[in-house]
Design a protein around this motif. Structure first.
Motif, PDB file in Angstrom:
ATOM      1  N   UNK A  87     -35.746  -4.291 -13.488  1.00  0.00           N
ATOM      2  CA  UNK A  87     -36.477  -5.520 -13.184  1.00  0.00           C
ATOM      3  C   UNK A  87     -35.511  -6.584 -12.662  1.00  0.00           C
ATOM      4  N   UNK A  88     -34.352  -6.705 -13.291  1.00  0.00           N
ATOM      5  CA  UNK A  88     -33.368  -7.694 -12.835  1.00  0.00           C
ATOM      6  C   UNK A  88     -32.920  -7.403 -11.409  1.00  0.00           C
ATOM      7  N   UNK A  89     -32.678  -6.131 -11.091  1.00  0.00           N
ATOM      8  CA  UNK A  89     -32.288  -5.782  -9.720  1.00  0.00           C
ATOM      9  C   UNK A  89     -33.386  -6.164  -8.733  1.00  0.00           C
ATOM     10  N   UNK A  90     -34.616  -5.883  -9.082  1.00  0.00           N
ATOM     11  CA  UNK A  90     -35.741  -6.221  -8.209  1.00  0.00           C
ATOM     12  C   UNK A  90     -35.818  -7.724  -7.972  1.00  0.00           C
TER      13      UNK A  90
ATOM     14  N   UNK B 189     -40.150 -12.340 -23.060  1.00  0.00           N
ATOM     15  CA  UNK B 189     -39.039 -12.728 -23.922  1.00  0.00           C
ATOM     16  C   UNK B 189     -37.702 -12.286 -23.321  1.00  0.00           C
ATOM     17  N   UNK B 190     -37.653 -11.058 -22.811  1.00  0.00           N
ATOM     18  CA  UNK B 190     -36.395 -10.540 -22.267  1.00  0.00           C
ATOM     19  C   UNK B 190     -35.962 -11.339 -21.044  1.00  0.00           C
ATOM     20  N   UNK B 191     -36.900 -11.670 -20.172  1.00  0.00           N
ATOM     21  CA  UNK B 191     -36.544 -12.415 -18.965  1.00  0.00           C
ATOM     22  C   UNK B 191     -36.204 -13.864 -19.278  1.00  0.00           C
ATOM     23  N   UNK B 192     -36.916 -14.459 -20.214  1.00  0.00           N
ATOM     24  CA  UNK B 192     -36.626 -15.851 -20.580  1.00  0.00           C
ATOM     25  C   UNK B 192     -35.249 -15.991 -21.196  1.00  0.00           C
ATOM     26  N   UNK B 193     -34.702 -14.891 -21.751  1.00  0.00           N
ATOM     27  CA  UNK B 193     -33.368 -14.933 -22.357  1.00  0.00           C
ATOM     28  C   UNK B 193     -32.253 -14.918 -21.320  1.00  0.00           C
ATOM     29  N   UNK B 194     -32.562 -14.556 -20.087  1.00  0.00           N
ATOM     30  CA  UNK B 194     -31.530 -14.478 -19.047  1.00  0.00           C
ATOM     31  C   UNK B 194     -30.988 -15.874 -18.754  1.00  0.00           C
ATOM     32  N   UNK B 195     -29.677 -16.027 -18.648  1.00  0.00           N
ATOM     33  CA  UNK B 195     -29.112 -17.374 -18.460  1.00  0.00           C
ATOM     34  C   UNK B 195     -29.493 -18.049 -17.151  1.00  0.00           C
ATOM     35  N   UNK B 196     -29.926 -17.294 -16.162  1.00  0.00           N
ATOM     36  CA  UNK B 196     -30.293 -17.880 -14.871  1.00  0.00           C
ATOM     37  C   UNK B 196     -31.797 -18.018 -14.692  1.00  0.00           C
TER      38      UNK B 196
ATOM     39  N   UNK C  90     -26.877  -8.699 -13.709  1.00  0.00           N
ATOM     40  CA  UNK C  90     -27.076  -7.912 -14.932  1.00  0.00           C
ATOM     41  C   UNK C  90     -26.896  -8.759 -16.186  1.00  0.00           C
ATOM     42  N   UNK C  91     -27.687  -8.465 -17.191  1.00  0.00           N
ATOM     43  CA  UNK C  91     -27.620  -9.216 -18.439  1.00  0.00           C
ATOM     44  C   UNK C  91     -28.254  -8.369 -19.531  1.00  0.00           C
ATOM     45  N   UNK C  92     -27.702  -8.457 -20.720  1.00  0.00           N
ATOM     46  CA  UNK C  92     -28.260  -7.744 -21.872  1.00  0.00           C
ATOM     47  C   UNK C  92     -28.664  -8.754 -22.937  1.00  0.00           C
ATOM     48  N   UNK C  93     -29.939  -8.861 -23.260  1.00  0.00           N
ATOM     49  CA  UNK C  93     -30.356  -9.777 -24.320  1.00  0.00           C
ATOM     50  C   UNK C  93     -29.730  -9.394 -25.664  1.00  0.00           C
ATOM     51  N   UNK C  94     -29.774 -10.322 -26.598  1.00  0.00           N
ATOM     52  CA  UNK C  94     -29.217 -10.057 -27.924  1.00  0.00           C
ATOM     53  C   UNK C  94     -29.928  -8.892 -28.597  1.00  0.00           C
ATOM     54  N   UNK C  95     -31.205  -8.728 -28.316  1.00  0.00           N
ATOM     55  CA  UNK C  95     -31.967  -7.606 -28.856  1.00  0.00           C
ATOM     56  C   UNK C  95     -33.151  -7.313 -27.947  1.00  0.00           C
ATOM     57  N   UNK C  96     -33.641  -6.086 -28.038  1.00  0.00           N
ATOM     58  CA  UNK C  96     -34.844  -5.696 -27.313  1.00  0.00           C
ATOM     59  C   UNK C  96     -35.956  -5.464 -28.329  1.00  0.00           C
ATOM     60  N   UNK C  97     -36.246  -6.485 -29.111  1.00  0.00           N
ATOM     61  CA  UNK C  97     -37.333  -6.381 -30.080  1.00  0.00           C
ATOM     62  C   UNK C  97     -38.662  -6.307 -29.354  1.00  0.00           C
ATOM     63  N   UNK C  98     -39.587  -5.578 -29.932  1.00  0.00           N
ATOM     64  CA  UNK C  98     -40.920  -5.467 -29.342  1.00  0.00           C
ATOM     65  C   UNK C  98     -41.790  -6.587 -29.868  1.00  0.00           C
ATOM     66  N   UNK C  99     -42.416  -7.316 -28.961  1.00  0.00           N
ATOM     67  CA  UNK C  99     -43.224  -8.472 -29.330  1.00  0.00           C
ATOM     68  C   UNK C  99     -44.695  -8.171 -29.067  1.00  0.00           C
ATOM     69  N   UNK C 100     -45.520  -8.524 -30.018  1.00  0.00           N
ATOM     70  CA  UNK C 100     -46.958  -8.351 -29.845  1.00  0.00           C
ATOM     71  C   UNK C 100     -47.664  -9.463 -30.591  1.00  0.00           C
ATOM     72  N   UNK C 101     -48.834  -9.808 -30.131  1.00  0.00           N
ATOM     73  CA  UNK C 101     -49.600 -10.870 -30.764  1.00  0.00           C
ATOM     74  C   UNK C 101     -50.515 -10.362 -31.871  1.00  0.00           C
ATOM     75  N   UNK C 102     -50.625  -9.050 -32.008  1.00  0.00           N
ATOM     76  CA  UNK C 102     -51.522  -8.508 -33.020  1.00  0.00           C
ATOM     77  C   UNK C 102     -51.049  -7.132 -33.428  1.00  0.00           C
TER      78      UNK C 102
END
Length: 247
Positions: free
Chosen positions: A190-193, A19-26, A198-210
């Motif tokens: 991770x972005x540097x790697x 989710x965090x990476x998919x939010x990056x504009x690039x 640099x980019x900051x998502x709107x939130x760093x919510x924790x996502x889980x499927x269960x």
């Protein structure tokens, strides 16, 4: 073809990082988080895989996340042959916590009739029987994906397979606990790697499927037994990555 992959591990925060990476504009994600091309669908060929990604564009990166990739023994060689310049991100979690989370995940799908202690005891036999005809049969995939509670926590073994096929500088390994405790700093690394701005998502919510519900079957005794079993593997991992021992 994708520029990078999140390769696992399962129940280690891959959905959150996706989710965090998919939010990056690039960055553009594939059509579906887990394509499982290199594990389940390799026979479909690269044309099938390529169709799941957007057309290439200057300055834009694409990716997918399939947690089974880290664990499946055939994936590293396939990836190295197909994506010779791609980069890879792996997340590793306390193997005891990961094992129990994996068990709850499998049980939530109605695939695990045994209690946690019984499932751990049955695991070696289940995996050995399923792998009798190799790691790419339907039976092997079913067992490797669903019943590998302890085996998936032996991280050094899995990383050794990857390092045998690609240079270490193309694989970025992070602790899930660091992603949970300080997502901004871990995400920035991770972005540097990946060579992304640099980019900051709107939130760093924790996502889980269960979500974990009900009384825990991870007793103090079982936790101690698992911790002792993982100890030599954790020591090997710390040596491999230059990490302090934290598990």
């Amino acid at each position: 073809m994708p520029d990078f992959l999140i390769i696992g591990g399962q129940r280690c925060g891959t959905t959150s990082l996706h989710h965090y990476l998919a939010a990056h504009p690039d960055v553009r994600a594939a059509t579906g988080k887990e394509l499982q091309f290199f594990s389940l669908h390799y026979g479909r060929g690269p044309r099938w895989y390529r169709a799941h990604f957007p057309p290439a564009a200057p300055g834009r990166r694409s990716f997918e996340a399939s947690p089974y990739y880290l664990f499946h023994p055939g994936v590293p060689a396939r990836v190295a042959a197909t994506l010779p310049e791609a980069r890879f991100v792996a997340l590793l979690r306390d193997p005891v916590e990961r094992a129990y989370s994996h068990y709850l995940h499998t049980r939530s799908y109605g695939l695990e009739p045994l209690g946690f202690a019984e499932a751990l005891a049955a695991e070696p036999g289940r995996l050995a029987a399923a792998l009798a005809d190799g790691p790419d049969t339907p039976a092997a995939h079913h067992a490797l994906r669903n019943f590998s509670y302890a085996a998936r926590g032996r991280y050094a073994e899995q990383l050794d397979r990857w390092y045998a096929h690609l240079p270490a500088e193309r694989l970025h390994v992070i602790r899930s606990e660091d992603l949970y405790a300080d997502p901004a700093t871990t995400y920035a690394g991770v972005l540097r790697f990946l060579g992304l701005d640099p980019y900051t998502p709107a939130e760093f919510a924790r996502h889980t499927r269960r979500a974990d519900t009900g009384p825990s079957q991870l007793t103090a005794e079982l936790r101690a037994e698992l911790s002792a079993g993982f100890a030599p593997h954790n020591a090997r991992l710390a040596e491999l990555l230059g990490w302090p021992r934290t598990w």
